[in-house]
Motif scaffolding. Structure first.
Motif, PDB file in Angstrom:
ATOM      1  N   SER A 175      -4.437  -1.577   4.154  1.00 15.41           N
ATOM      2  CA  SER A 175      -3.231  -1.093   3.339  1.00 15.41           C
ATOM      3  C   SER A 175      -2.088  -2.027   3.116  1.00 15.41           C
ATOM      4  O   SER A 175      -1.280  -2.184   1.970  1.00 15.41           O
ATOM      5  CB  SER A 175      -2.410   0.028   4.276  1.00 15.41           C
ATOM      6  N   ASN A 218      -1.502   4.886  -7.653  1.00 16.47           N
ATOM      7  CA  ASN A 218      -1.323   4.411  -5.913  1.00 16.47           C
ATOM      8  C   ASN A 218      -0.906   6.087  -5.617  1.00 16.47           C
ATOM      9  O   ASN A 218      -0.986   5.806  -3.829  1.00 16.47           O
ATOM     10  CB  ASN A 218       0.162   3.729  -5.978  1.00 16.47           C
ATOM     11  N   TRP A 239      -3.770  -3.713  -0.355  1.00 17.51           N
ATOM     12  CA  TRP A 239      -3.650  -2.700  -1.216  1.00 17.51           C
ATOM     13  C   TRP A 239      -2.316  -2.740  -2.216  1.00 17.51           C
ATOM     14  O   TRP A 239      -1.540  -2.607  -2.554  1.00 17.51           O
ATOM     15  CB  TRP A 239      -3.506  -1.033  -0.929  1.00 17.51           C
ATOM     16  N   GLN A 240      -1.013  -3.089  -0.879  1.00 21.72           N
ATOM     17  CA  GLN A 240       0.323  -2.986  -1.215  1.00 21.72           C
ATOM     18  C   GLN A 240       0.922  -4.027  -2.127  1.00 21.72           C
ATOM     19  O   GLN A 240       1.300  -3.976  -2.851  1.00 21.72           O
ATOM     20  CB  GLN A 240       1.394  -2.758   0.266  1.00 21.72           C
ATOM     21  N   SER A 271      -1.347  -5.319  -3.991  1.00 22.08           N
ATOM     22  CA  SER A 271      -1.857  -5.602  -5.665  1.00 22.08           C
ATOM     23  C   SER A 271      -1.026  -5.081  -6.028  1.00 22.08           C
ATOM     24  O   SER A 271      -0.950  -4.976  -7.021  1.00 22.08           O
ATOM     25  CB  SER A 271      -3.262  -5.009  -4.946  1.00 22.08           C
ATOM     26  N   ASN A 272      -0.672  -3.347  -5.502  1.00 20.80           N
ATOM     27  CA  ASN A 272       0.612  -2.070  -6.192  1.00 20.80           C
ATOM     28  C   ASN A 272       2.044  -2.802  -6.996  1.00 20.80           C
ATOM     29  O   ASN A 272       2.106  -3.134  -7.756  1.00 20.80           O
ATOM     30  CB  ASN A 272       0.237  -1.464  -5.361  1.00 20.80           C
ATOM     31  N   PRO A 295      -7.079   2.508   0.186  1.00 15.94           N
ATOM     32  CA  PRO A 295      -7.311   1.427   0.483  1.00 15.94           C
ATOM     33  C   PRO A 295      -8.736   0.611  -0.957  1.00 15.94           C
ATOM     34  O   PRO A 295      -8.225  -0.507  -1.125  1.00 15.94           O
ATOM     35  CB  PRO A 295      -6.593   0.556   1.595  1.00 15.94           C
ATOM     36  N   TRP A 296      -9.408   1.305  -0.913  1.00 18.28           N
ATOM     37  CA  TRP A 296     -10.920   0.762  -1.835  1.00 18.28           C
ATOM     38  C   TRP A 296     -10.410  -0.082  -3.018  1.00 18.28           C
ATOM     39  O   TRP A 296      -9.063   1.511  -3.671  1.00 18.28           O
ATOM     40  CB  TRP A 296     -11.682   1.712  -1.630  1.00 18.28           C
ATOM     41  N   PHE A 320      -9.664  -2.789  -0.811  1.00 21.76           N
ATOM     42  CA  PHE A 320      -9.087  -3.795  -0.132  1.00 21.76           C
ATOM     43  C   PHE A 320      -9.359  -3.033   0.853  1.00 21.76           C
ATOM     44  O   PHE A 320      -9.951  -2.078   1.434  1.00 21.76           O
ATOM     45  CB  PHE A 320      -8.093  -3.956  -0.285  1.00 21.76           C
ATOM     46  N   ARG A 356      -4.865   7.036   2.409  1.00 17.74           N
ATOM     47  CA  ARG A 356      -3.763   7.579   2.476  1.00 17.74           C
ATOM     48  C   ARG A 356      -3.690   8.892   2.012  1.00 17.74           C
ATOM     49  O   ARG A 356      -3.419   9.048   0.991  1.00 17.74           O
ATOM     50  CB  ARG A 356      -3.862   6.244   0.759  1.00 17.74           C
TER      51      ARG A 356
END
Length: 630
Positions: free
Chosen positions: A252, A240, A255-256, A258-259, A246-247, A249, A135
């Motif tokens: 990506s 973020n 990750w998104q 979750s965010n 993305p750990w 997860f 990222r």
């Protein structure tokens, strides 16, 4: 572009005379955030020719030979190649002047991961160019280009970008220029994109810990608990901005999801915090908001990869608009309610509303940028909470100081009132003691001297002709001795005296008096030879016996009376029995004369148990008193 030296400050009329002294710190801040070096670098930077081409696969190590398309930076390929996920190559070429030995290269950002090479030589590469992608979207990079990497004449900078179309994949601005100017621009970019973000996260962590501890100590302050929770959620959401992987997860997309879930939960906790801070509760609205947030989280995680992009955009708008709505509602509440605690946070919430609107426009690509200010504006809200808490602390200190002053005044008034009450109580106790002494003295005179007088009068009435002068003298001496006993017992209050020694004279006098009136008096005394009692108790006991025998003489009409004084163990018992006509005990208790009242009063004063039994031919008066024996 040729390098032109900037003219000195003195050569620019009016610049030195501008109110720099007054607004100096403000302009220094502007120069720091928007350094002049950027403009200078743009003036002196070589002209860049930029082209882009799509790669054939994720593992591609060299760009295609054909298909290059001219582009401008910053570039997001979603509009040019909709839905494309993979690798895009960017080729930047320029002519390097011969007299320039070194050039600074600034790469503002790329989205999501990439690699850079200059004239065929690699100079940088992200750790992972395939999923899970590194990222690098918010990381700025700077290189000092010098020979042999930098050539005189035509130079080619090749940038490989691995990205996902749904997340604004592409390449940000690239700047070339003098090293000093590029270094200054790099410091400015790093400050905005990383340093301030990390500072915000650190402050959020400290503030959340502080308010969580404050809530644990004061559970009724629920606003502090919600503020701590929303600070933790914001900390996780803001991570973020600086995360490079993305750990934990695997992609990506996860990750998104979750965010965005964190954003939804934060928006709900932020709304509940605002309500609690205004000392209000809206259970239905709070429950509905929580239900929507939970539904959004479930939808994000259950939606397939094909639908995740659309769902993420939708729920991000829901969370962002909720935050803006909470800020606006808080501002309206602060404007309508003069005493609202929200007034202290109103300026910071206004800033949060503006930055939130800006970031939503950036997210929806209405504004062409990838810098988000919400994380940095959160410092304002934290500062507002800190100032609010400090204001409450100062207000509490003032209340404590005023309370101390009021308490001192109230204590002084209470002390004065207590002193007056104690003085009044002392006067009452003194008057009561005097009255008590008079009552006791009257009782002693009645039971002692009065009894002797009654007996003497009775003797004179029955046989006046048989009384000689010596008999009258003996009566007077008995009266004198009884009076002396009253005076001694009343005047002495210290030390104990042998009860047997005081009992003997009374026994002698009363026996003579009763015998003279035709009443046979028989005594039984045991265990009192060594018994020592305080003078007041001894007098009360003697007066008890004296009054009991006087009542026998005056009212019983009997011919025999038995007196027993016995001390056994820790009990002293006095018994007086006669064979007179008796009386009804219940009637005597209701309308008895002063003699019976005196007997009961002395028993109470001695802490003794009095028992009275009477019938025709037998009347018994018994007193049982606990005593301390050595």
């Amino acid at each position: 572009m040729p390098y032109e030296e900037s003219p000195p400050q003195a050569a620019r009329p009016g610049l030195a005379a501008w109110p720099t002294a007054r607004f100096g710190p403000f302009f220094l801040l502007l120069l720091f955030l928007f350094p002049a070096g950027t403009a200078l670098a743009q003036q002196q930077a070589p002209e860049l020719h930029i082209e882009a081409v799509r790669g054939a696969g994720w593992d591609e190590i060299a760009p295609p030979a054909s298909g290059w398309t001219p582009v401008t930076l910053p570039d997001s390929w979603a509009a040019r190649w909709p839905g494309f996920d993979g690798v895009v190559w960017y080729r930047l070429t320029w002519d390097q002047p011969a007299h320039v030995a070194e050039t600074g290269l600034l790469l503002h950002y790329l989205n999501m991961a990439g690699a850079v090479s200059l004239n065929g030589t690699p100079i940088w590469r992200d750790e992972s160019l395939i999923e899970p992608l590194t990222r690098a979207w918010n990381s700025t990079r700077y290189w000092l280009l010098a020979p042999p990497l930098l050539r005189e004449g035509r130079n080619t900078l090749l940038i490989r970008v691995s990205g996902l179309s749904a997340y604004q994949a592409g390449l940000g601005p690239v700047s070339l220029g003098p090293p000093a100017a590029m270094q200054a621009s790099y410091g400015h970019e790093r400050l905005l994109r990383r340093d301030l973000q990390m500072l915000g996260l650190a402050v959020s962590a400290a503030v959340s810990a502080f308010f969580a501890a404050l809530w644990l100590l004061r559970r009724r302050e629920t606003a502090y608990g919600w503020f701590a929770l929303m600070s933790v959620l914001w900390l996780l959401f803001g991570y973020n901005q600086i995360a490079t992987s993305p750990w934990p997860f695997a992609s990506s997309h996860s990750w998104q999801a979750s965010n965005t879930s964190l954003l939804l939960l934060f928006s709900v906790s932020y709304a509940i915090f605002a309500l609690r801070f205004c000392e209000r509760r809206m259970p239905r609205l709070e429950g509905f908001a929580l239900l929507v947030a939970v539904a959004g989280v479930l939808d994000l995680w259950l939606a397939g990869l094909a639908n995740l992009v659309t769902h993420r955009a939708l729920w991000t708008l829901v969370g962002g608009l909720t935050i803006i709505a909470v800020n606006c509602a808080s501002l309206v509440h602060a404007a309508r309610h003069r005493g609202s605690p929200m007034r202290s946070l109103a300026p910071f919430m206004a800033l949060s509303a503006v930055t939130g609107a800006h970031d939503l426009l950036v997210f929806t690509q209405v504004i062409d940028s990838n810098i988000y200010y919400t994380t940095m504006s959160s410092y304002g809200l934290l500062l507002g909470m800190a100032l609010t808490q400090a204001g409450r602390f100062v207000s509490s200190l003032k209340r404590i100081e005023n309370f101390n002053t009021e308490l001192i005044e109230e204590v002084s008034a209470a002390k004065a009132e207590l002193a007056a009450t104690l003085a009044q109580q002392h006067a009452l106790e003194l008057a009561h003691a005097r009255i008590g002494e008079r009552v006791n003295l009257a009782s002693d005179l009645h039971d002692g001297l009065g009894g002797m007088l009654v007996g003497s009068i009775a003797t004179l009435e029955r046989r006046p002709e048989e009384l000689s002068a010596s008999a009258l003298l003996a009566m007077l001496k008995s009266l004198r001795d009884d009076l002396r006993l009253i005076i001694e017992a009343t005047g002495r209050h210290d030390g104990a005296c042998a009860f047997g020694e005081l009992l003997a004279p009374l026994r002698h006098r009363t026996s003579q008096l009763l015998d003279a009136n035709g009443i046979d008096c028989r005594w039984q005394v045991s265990g009192v030879e060594t018994l020592e009692l305080p003078p007041s108790q001894s007098l009360d006991l003697l007066r008890f016996l004296q009054e009991a025998l006087t009542n026998t003489l005056k009212h019983s009409g009997g011919r025999r009376v038995d007196v027993a004084v016995t001390c056994a163990g820790s009990d002293l018992q006095l018994d007086v029995r006669d064979d007179g006509q008796g009386f009804v005990v219940a009637d005597a208790a209701k309308g008895g004369g002063s003699g019976l009242r005196s007997l009961h009063a002395r028993a109470r004063r001695l802490g003794a148990e009095l028992r009275l039994e009477s019938r025709p031919g037998a009347t018994q008066l018994a007193l049982r008193m606990p005593v301390k024996t050595e």
